[in-house]
Design an enzyme around this catalytic site. Structure first.
Site, PDB file in Angstrom:
ATOM      1  N   LYS A  83     -24.756  33.186   8.075  1.00 55.31           N
ATOM      2  CA  LYS A  83     -25.101  31.949   8.345  1.00 55.31           C
ATOM      3  C   LYS A  83     -24.045  31.397   9.515  1.00 55.31           C
ATOM      4  O   LYS A  83     -23.103  31.942  10.006  1.00 55.31           O
ATOM      5  CB  LYS A  83     -24.090  31.125   6.963  1.00 55.31           C
ATOM      6  CG  LYS A  83     -23.787  29.571   7.143  1.00 55.31           C
ATOM      7  CD  LYS A  83     -22.979  29.094   6.034  1.00 55.31           C
ATOM      8  CE  LYS A  83     -21.336  28.850   6.268  1.00 55.31           C
ATOM      9  NZ  LYS A  83     -20.809  28.333   5.043  1.00 55.31           N
ATOM     10  N   GLN A 108      -8.978  23.926   8.694  1.00 61.54           N
ATOM     11  CA  GLN A 108      -8.350  24.180  10.123  1.00 61.54           C
ATOM     12  C   GLN A 108      -7.183  25.001  10.024  1.00 61.54           C
ATOM     13  O   GLN A 108      -6.055  24.649   9.987  1.00 61.54           O
ATOM     14  CB  GLN A 108      -7.877  22.634  10.312  1.00 61.54           C
ATOM     15  CG  GLN A 108      -9.318  21.970  10.618  1.00 61.54           C
ATOM     16  CD  GLN A 108      -8.939  20.428  11.086  1.00 61.54           C
ATOM     17  OE1 GLN A 108      -8.582  20.331  12.250  1.00 61.54           O
ATOM     18  NE2 GLN A 108      -8.866  19.316  10.196  1.00 61.54           N
ATOM     19  N   THR A 148     -24.434  24.292   2.819  1.00 62.46           N
ATOM     20  CA  THR A 148     -24.404  25.676   2.665  1.00 62.46           C
ATOM     21  C   THR A 148     -25.231  26.051   1.660  1.00 62.46           C
ATOM     22  O   THR A 148     -26.241  26.880   1.465  1.00 62.46           O
ATOM     23  CB  THR A 148     -23.058  26.228   2.637  1.00 62.46           C
ATOM     24  OG1 THR A 148     -22.280  25.849   3.664  1.00 62.46           O
ATOM     25  CG2 THR A 148     -22.884  27.699   2.313  1.00 62.46           C
ATOM     26  N   GLY A 182       0.883  -1.145   0.046  1.00 63.16           N
ATOM     27  CA  GLY A 182       0.064   0.172   0.083  1.00 63.16           C
ATOM     28  C   GLY A 182       0.812   1.365   0.058  1.00 63.16           C
ATOM     29  O   GLY A 182       0.335   2.369  -0.212  1.00 63.16           O
TER      30      GLY A 182
HETATM   31  C1  R5P Z   1     -17.170  28.098   4.289  1.00 63.36           C
HETATM   32  O1  R5P Z   1     -16.593  28.791   4.859  1.00 63.36           O
HETATM   33  C2  R5P Z   1     -17.155  27.803   2.968  1.00 63.36           C
HETATM   34  O2  R5P Z   1     -16.776  28.978   2.090  1.00 63.36           O
HETATM   35  C3  R5P Z   1     -18.170  26.963   2.139  1.00 63.36           C
HETATM   36  O3  R5P Z   1     -19.218  27.628   2.189  1.00 63.36           O
HETATM   37  C4  R5P Z   1     -18.145  25.571   2.988  1.00 63.36           C
HETATM   38  O4  R5P Z   1     -16.818  25.014   3.060  1.00 63.36           O
HETATM   39  C5  R5P Z   1     -19.145  24.628   2.014  1.00 63.36           C
HETATM   40  O5  R5P Z   1     -19.127  23.474   2.775  1.00 63.36           O
HETATM   41  P1  R5P Z   1     -20.510  22.760   2.769  1.00 63.36           P
HETATM   42  O6  R5P Z   1     -20.734  22.494   1.260  1.00 63.36           O
HETATM   43  O7  R5P Z   1     -20.241  21.435   3.530  1.00 63.36           O
HETATM   44  O8  R5P Z   1     -21.684  23.395   3.467  1.00 63.36           O
END
Ligand code: R5P
Length: 315
Positions: free
Chosen positions: A193, A97, A228, A38
């Site tokens: 958000k 991160q 999102t 692997g």
């Molecule tokens: C967040 O800060 C990013 O700009 C994206 O909105 C986010 O990473 C999208 O992730 P997901 O599709 O899991 O909501």
């Protein structure tokens, strides 16, 4: 450009092909495969001595394998006496991160930057880093290209500026969305958000702007779980919008993202090809726009030691 070489791992060979085609070159011969246990095995099959080598490899799923391939290719190039090694990372994973949001967590973006440099990269070329400050995690040059002009151009003739509204899905993305709204000559709406950590579901708190009877264009850097986009699309529909589309630089489409987007009010999602996802390629509501030409132009400019920022004259 004989001493300019482009080599690829297995994360996105289609984009690498597109890049070399735009450069009017062939990929440097290399095998990047597995030992029987692997472990990744890399063998560069032509000389790179004294060459400027651009390694195309996204840190996309499977993230750890693709990262390791990148590191081993760079190591092989260094030991083969390449003059300059540029890591071309169309999607820079581990970028989310980038700080300690709570105790006892790593800053993965910094660690990954350290190991890419330690492996032997002399520069990094990427597009739409999740957080611009990650450039400062490197002590080597980082060119962070912009995907939004390519995406906005691809859609510009389809939406009339009178009927469209550009929507930022969070306050942090408002700057990017504003650039697109200016380019398309459309008003801007912003969604507030909430998501305290990457694991939490998205919660939409507020929508600033008028979307009634409008064609909404959500602009984001990443679509991962699709949480999102679908949450934002729901509130846009609640507020009476006529149609929802999205443009995002990086299409990860993790977990059941494709199903949830299909079941949502979103009509189409346009992404660039920084990440190769076979299932998303087959979905008729996902459009792909290539950044091959953008990377090729940038690689050529880096090789010729010319300005890269002139590729983005109005930024
Ligand atoms: C967040 O800060 C990013 O700009 C994206 O909105 C986010 O990473 C999208 O992730 P997901 O599709 O899991 O909501």
């Amino acid at each position: 450009m004989e001493d300019l070489k482009v080599i690829t791992g297995n994360s996105n060979p289609a984009l690498a092909d597109d890049i070399v085609e735009n450069l009017d070159k062939d990929l440097t011969e290399a095998s990047v495969d597995r030992f029987s246990d692997g472990e990744i095995h890399v063998h560069i099959q032509e000389t790179v001595r004294g060459a400027s080598v651009f390694v195309v490899q996204s840190i996309s799923p499977p993230v750890n394998k693709n990262l390791m391939e990148l590191l081993l290719i760079i190591d092989a190039l260094k030991r083969a006496s390449a003059k300059q090694i540029a890591a071309v990372i169309p999607y820079y994973g581990y970028a989310r991160q980038d700080r300690k949001q709570t105790g006892r967590v790593p800053i993965s973006a910094k660690l990954v930057a350290n190991i890419i440099s330690t492996a032997g990269a002399d520069r990094v070329l990427t597009v739409d880093l999740h957080a611009g400050q990650i450039q400062g995690f490197f002590d080597i040059p980082v060119d962070n290209l912009r995907g939004d002009p390519v995406l906005a151009n691809s859609i510009k003739h389809e939406i009339s500026s009178k009927k469209g509204v550009v929507v930022s899905p969070d306050v942090g993305g408002a700057k990017r969305a504003r650039k697109v709204s200016q380019k398309l000559n459309m008003p801007l709406a912003i969604v507030e958000k909430k998501r305290h950590s990457e694991e939490e579901n998205v919660e939409v708190l507020n929508l600033i702007g008028d979307v009634d009877s409008k064609r909404c264009l959500i602009v984001d850097d990443i679509v991962s779980t699709g949480g999102t986009l679908t949450e934002v699309a729901d509130i846009l529909k609640e507020r009476g919008c006529a149609r929802v589309e999205a443009i995002c630089t990086h299409g990860i489409f993790a977990e059941d993202a494709l199903d949830s987007i299909q079941a949502s009010p979103i009509n189409t999602v346009t992404v660039t090809n920084t990440i190769h996802n076979e299932d998303a390629r087959k979905a008729d509501f996902i459009n792909y726009i290539s950044v091959g030409d953008l990377f090729a132009k940038t690689i050529k400019r880096i090789y010729e030691e010319k300005s890269v920022s002139t590729l983005f004259p109005h930024s």
